[in-house]
Design a protein around this motif. Structure first.
Motif, PDB file in Angstrom:
ATOM      1  N   ILE A  83      -4.789   5.892 -14.514  1.00 47.73           N
ATOM      2  CA  ILE A  83      -4.973   4.875 -13.484  1.00 47.73           C
ATOM      3  C   ILE A  83      -4.852   5.498 -12.098  1.00 47.73           C
ATOM      4  N   GLY A  84      -3.825   6.278 -11.871  1.00 48.59           N
ATOM      5  CA  GLY A  84      -3.620   6.921 -10.567  1.00 48.59           C
ATOM      6  C   GLY A  84      -3.170   5.946  -9.510  1.00 48.59           C
ATOM      7  N   GLY A  85      -3.605   6.214  -8.278  1.00 49.15           N
ATOM      8  CA  GLY A  85      -3.193   5.400  -7.140  1.00 49.15           C
ATOM      9  C   GLY A  85      -3.926   4.073  -7.088  1.00 49.15           C
ATOM     10  N   TYR A 117      -2.905   9.380  -1.858  1.00 49.90           N
ATOM     11  CA  TYR A 117      -2.588   9.137  -3.263  1.00 49.90           C
ATOM     12  C   TYR A 117      -3.397   7.964  -3.818  1.00 49.90           C
ATOM     13  N   SER A 118      -3.684   6.977  -2.983  1.00 45.93           N
ATOM     14  CA  SER A 118      -4.372   5.769  -3.456  1.00 45.93           C
ATOM     15  C   SER A 118      -5.757   6.077  -4.018  1.00 45.93           C
ATOM     16  N   GLY A 119      -6.383   7.125  -3.526  1.00 48.24           N
ATOM     17  CA  GLY A 119      -7.717   7.480  -3.984  1.00 48.24           C
ATOM     18  C   GLY A 119      -7.743   8.535  -5.072  1.00 48.24           C
ATOM     19  N   GLY A 144       0.819  -1.215   0.000  1.00 50.36           N
ATOM     20  CA  GLY A 144       0.000   0.000   0.000  1.00 50.36           C
ATOM     21  C   GLY A 144       0.849   1.260   0.000  1.00 50.36           C
ATOM     22  N   LEU A 145       2.046   1.185   0.570  1.00 47.49           N
ATOM     23  CA  LEU A 145       2.988   2.307   0.524  1.00 47.49           C
ATOM     24  C   LEU A 145       3.737   2.303  -0.805  1.00 47.49           C
TER      25      LEU A 145
END
Length: 167
Positions: free
Chosen positions: A152-154, A125-127, A83-84
């Protein structure tokens, strides 16, 4: 099933065992001096350990990478889940650590502050579908989603981060 990253400090040698896409970085003076490589069967398909009844990976514990890294006072050791690593590039991780460590504070509270900042940044960032992330870069390189009309992004994921500061 799960990926695994473990570390143990013996004197000034950090012993590291890693399997899969969790990992560890050592930051010194704002630079990454060591990073475990990601072990994947293919894009977003990491080596894992599991039980014989569920998700047993033939590339299990025997395939773990083993490292010994010299560390010194002031180094930050970051151990984290994917996740990091899927959401923050290593140079940004190093900068987040250095922005706090430049003050010379090696307290447990500082380690906790760095870990929280890294985890919170990764989750933010994931969202974000527009954020340039390691996951988005790898997805494009693997052509994982075919021709894309949108970024795509995070990558939304659980994020676990532990930071240790070497005294």
């Amino acid at each position: 099933s799960t990926t695994v990253c473990m570390a143990m400090l013996q004197g000034s040698i950090l012993k590291v065992v890693n399997l899969g896409d969790s990992g560890l970085v050592v930051v010194r003076d704002g630079e990454i001096i060591f990073q475990t490589p990601c072990q994947n069967h293919g894009f977003n398909f990491p080596y894992q350990i599991g039980s014989p009844d569920y998700m047993e990976d033939p590339n299990g514990p025997d395939e773990a990478d083993i490292f010994e890294v010299f560390v010194q006072k002031g180094d930050a050791v970051v151990v984290a889940s994917d996740g990091l690593f899927d959401n923050i590039f290593a140079d940004e991780m190093a900068q987040i650590c250095w922005n706090r460590l430049a003050r010379g504070d090696l307290s447990p509270e500082m380690a906790e502050d760095i870990a929280l900042t890294l985890a919170t940044t990764a989750q933010t960032y994931s969202g974000n579908p527009l954020k340039k992330t390691p996951f988005a870069k790898e997805a494009r390189e693997a052509n994982a989603f075919g021709p894309l009309s949108m970024p795509i992004g995070g990558k939304p994921d659980d994020t676990a981060v532990i930071v240790a500061l070497v005294e």
